[in-house]
Scaffold this active site. Structure first.
Site, short mmCIF file in Angstrom:
data_model
loop_
_atom_site.label_atom_id
_atom_site.label_comp_id
_atom_site.label_asym_id
_atom_site.label_seq_id
_atom_site.Cartn_x
_atom_site.Cartn_y
_atom_site.Cartn_z
N PHE A 20 0.81 -1.23 0.00
CA PHE A 20 0.00 0.00 0.00
C PHE A 20 0.84 1.27 0.00
O PHE A 20 0.32 2.34 -0.31
CB PHE A 20 -0.94 0.01 1.23
CG PHE A 20 -0.26 0.48 2.50
CD1 PHE A 20 -0.16 1.84 2.79
CD2 PHE A 20 0.30 -0.42 3.40
CE1 PHE A 20 0.48 2.29 3.95
CE2 PHE A 20 0.94 0.02 4.55
CZ PHE A 20 1.03 1.37 4.83
N LYS A 44 -1.43 -7.07 -9.36
CA LYS A 44 -2.40 -6.96 -8.25
C LYS A 44 -1.93 -5.86 -7.33
O LYS A 44 -1.00 -6.03 -6.55
CB LYS A 44 -2.53 -8.27 -7.46
CG LYS A 44 -3.77 -8.21 -6.56
CD LYS A 44 -3.73 -9.15 -5.37
CE LYS A 44 -3.00 -8.61 -4.19
NZ LYS A 44 -3.56 -7.42 -3.54
N GLU A 103 -4.95 -3.84 -2.09
CA GLU A 103 -6.40 -3.65 -1.99
C GLU A 103 -6.73 -2.39 -1.20
O GLU A 103 -7.86 -1.95 -1.15
CB GLU A 103 -7.05 -4.89 -1.34
CG GLU A 103 -6.66 -5.18 0.12
CD GLU A 103 -5.31 -5.91 0.27
OE1 GLU A 103 -4.51 -5.91 -0.68
OE2 GLU A 103 -5.08 -6.46 1.36
N ARG A 104 -5.70 -1.79 -0.58
CA ARG A 104 -5.97 -0.60 0.23
C ARG A 104 -5.87 0.70 -0.56
O ARG A 104 -6.34 1.74 -0.12
CB ARG A 104 -4.99 -0.56 1.41
CG ARG A 104 -5.13 -1.83 2.25
CD ARG A 104 -4.51 -1.68 3.58
NE ARG A 104 -3.25 -2.37 3.67
CZ ARG A 104 -2.53 -2.43 4.78
NH1 ARG A 104 -2.95 -1.81 5.85
NH2 ARG A 104 -1.40 -3.08 4.80
N CYS A 126 9.55 1.80 3.21
CA CYS A 126 10.44 0.69 3.57
C CYS A 126 11.84 1.21 3.82
O CYS A 126 12.65 0.54 4.44
CB CYS A 126 10.47 -0.35 2.47
SG CYS A 126 11.17 0.28 0.96
#
Ligand code: NAD
Length: 522
Positions: free
Chosen positions: A171, A195, A198-199, A303
């Site tokens: 995300f 993909k 989803e957030r 990160c």
């Protein structure tokens, strides 16, 4: 029949504030260059982290839809792999130009869905755009090697695409990480199933539109949605030859193991705990600004966030000044002018981070600056945590051992450079590290002995530009980091080398008797 659904925004109209959206649209998925509404009954609600207002619902694609996306990518591969590299370079040039044109629109989507400030979101797009720009040098990157290995004999290498490949994204960089994958995977001749997280899949959907406009043939890039089930589908689907993953250790170690067991290439960049060693001879002002920016920028959700400071000797006396600079940062919703950091991604993330701060307190650390409980007046419902500094931390504490992924800086004290190096090397993670010093020999000593993939010398977030590669180390990468993202190693990951040895001349002069021994050099 597919239910087509266009995207709601354009390069000239996109959200610029956090107002409640009156008619919320579901996020479509993208297959065969078309935006399609999913038939699923399972959706994930996506909230603006600054307000917790609903922004969109993200479908969990059905197995049938996931299979259709793979079938589309398999069909596309047949033609795409046979296009010339100059053709693919031409498409990539157009893609680059379109990303530039849609830069603010991409950034706005990131601010709305992910929460980072608009200026920071523009940087997220830029770092991905640079990978697409570097991918335009594919004709150079894809060149093979040739050598006359013996009399009349030569060996040549070719780089061939793998087939259908997949990318599973986190995300925290909704544009940059998809752009670590889309350009390199496709310019090398593969087709891709992406993909996004989803957030916050909005930026990836805009990139899909730009893929279509740039002239990528249908099926070369398909975008699907979901969480664990979609990931398991990708890991188990035999047609998918390689998986790129960026995210946390729990998911990443699992994905690496299951994907590898299924015979796929897997590259996986994971979590981090990035340290800065601060030497008394450094430029104090530069250190204070660099660490304040790198610890709290993006609300610490990078990160490569500099989340841990190792203060050597008297530099611990600079802590009050560090706290002053951290306190001066403006915490506000990302579209607000002057905001330095926005909210964290979700109420669960906020609770987790606050729990780690509380654990530090319980374990005897000092909370020098406490950002818990802060709320900007205009946005009382967001996931807020203001900059927090924890001092007198020891390596046994939970706040030191775990990746916090929030605007929290932990500080440890040591007496010497040797002690700082040992402490950093003992940490399980090895993504990035920095040293602040004016001494060349000290920096050189640190560079030689430190176990981390990316070292900054007076540089707080040493993320390599795309002509190099992202080279995490230790627990920050799965599989020992054998396959790294972008740059030449990225091209290696997405291509299979074919080595051809030919004998052209003198074949009629070969003896009639078969030679059964391994050939020796002569
Ligand atoms: P995450 O691991 O929760 O999610 C990443 C992806 O994996 C998502 O697409 C998600 O749907 C999927 N996923 C999550 N849990 C899963 C599970 N149990 N099984 C299968 N799939 C699963 O990561 P995140 O919270 O989105 O991102 C933050 C993390 O990513 C941090 O740890 C950060 O350090 C790391 N990160 C690393 C790098 C790097 O290059 N090293 C870059 C960016 C982020």
């Amino acid at each position: 029949a597919l239910h087509l659904r266009p995207l709601e925004t354009t390069a000239t109209s996109f959200p610029t504030n956090h107002n409640k959206i009156e008619s919320v649209q579901d996020t479509p998925y993208f297959v065969d260059n078309q935006f399609v509404a999913s038939n699923t009954s399972e959706f994930i609600d996506l909230h603006d982290p600054a307000t917790n207002n609903l922004v969109t619902r993200v479908p969990q694609n059905t197995d049938e839809e996931l299979k259709a996306a793979v079938a589309s990518a398999e069909r596309a591969f047949v033609k795409w792999k046979s296009t010339s590299v100059l053709y693919r370079q031409g498409v990539m040039f157009k893609f680059v130009a379109l990303i530039r044109e849609n830069w603010d629109r991409l950034a706005a989507s990131i601010t709305l869905e992910q929460g980072k400030t608009f200026a920071d979101a523009r940087g997220d797009v830029l770092r991905g755009l640079q990978v697409a720009e570097a991918a335009c040098s594919a004709p150079e990157l894809l060149k093979g090697e040739v050598l006359e290995v013996a009399k009349d004999m030569e060996t040549r290498t070719y780089r061939e695409p793998l087939g259908v490949v997949a990318a599973i994204c986190p995300f925290n960089f909704p544009a940059m990480i998809p752009l670590w994958c889309i350009p390199i995977a496709t310019v090398t001749g593969n087709t891709l199933i992406l993909k996004p997280s989803e957030r916050d899949p909005g930026a990836a959907m805009i990139l899909a539109e730009l893929v279509q406009k740039a002239g990528f043939p249908e099926g070369v890039v398909n975008v699907v949605h979901g969480a664990h089930r979609a990931v398991n589908f990708i890991l188990d689907e035999p047609a998918i030859k390689a998986v790129s993953f960026v995210g946390g250790n729990k998911a990443g170690e699992y994905i690496f193991t299951r994907g590898s067991a299924n015979g796929k290439r897997v590259q996986a960049n994971l979590g981090a705990k990035n340290h800065a060693a601060v030497l008394p001879d450094c430029n104090k002002n530069q250190f204070l600004n660099a660490v304040t920016g790198a610890a709290f920028g993006a609300a610490g959700q990078r990160c490569m966030a500099l989340s841990t400071v190792v203060l050597v000797g008297e530099t611990k006396e600079w802590l009050p000044e560090l706290a002053e600079r951290a306190k001066a940062l403006q915490v506000n919703a990302g579209f607000e002018a002057g905001a330095d950091l926005g909210p964290v991604i979700s109420p669960q993330s906020k609770a987790r981070i606050e729990g780690l701060i509380a654990s530090a307190e319980a374990e005897g650390a000092t909370i020098l600056l406490d950002g818990r409980g802060f709320k900007p007046a205009k946005y009382p419902n967001g996931n807020w945590i203001a900059p927090t500094i924890i001092t007198n931390v020891t390596p046994q504490m939970q706040c030191y051992k775990e990746e916090i992924f929030g605007p929290v800086l932990v500080c440890l004290n040591v007496d010497s450079l040797d002690e700082a190096i040992d402490l950093i090397n003992d940490n399980e993670y090895g993504n990035g590290v920095a040293i602040f010093t004016r001494s060349g020999p000290t920096a050189e000593e640190f560079r030689r002995r430190i176990q981390a993939g990316q070292v900054g010398i007076n540089v707080p977030i040493p993320v390599p530009l795309p002509m190099f590669s992202f080279t995490g180390n230790k627990k920050s990468v799965a599989g020992g980091g054998a396959s790294t993202f972008y740059g030449k190693p990225g091209v290696n990951f997405y291509t299979q080398t074919k080595t051809v040895t030919s004998l052209w001349a003198g074949t009629d002069a070969i003896s009639k008797k078969a030679d059964v021994a391994m050939p020796t050099q002569s």
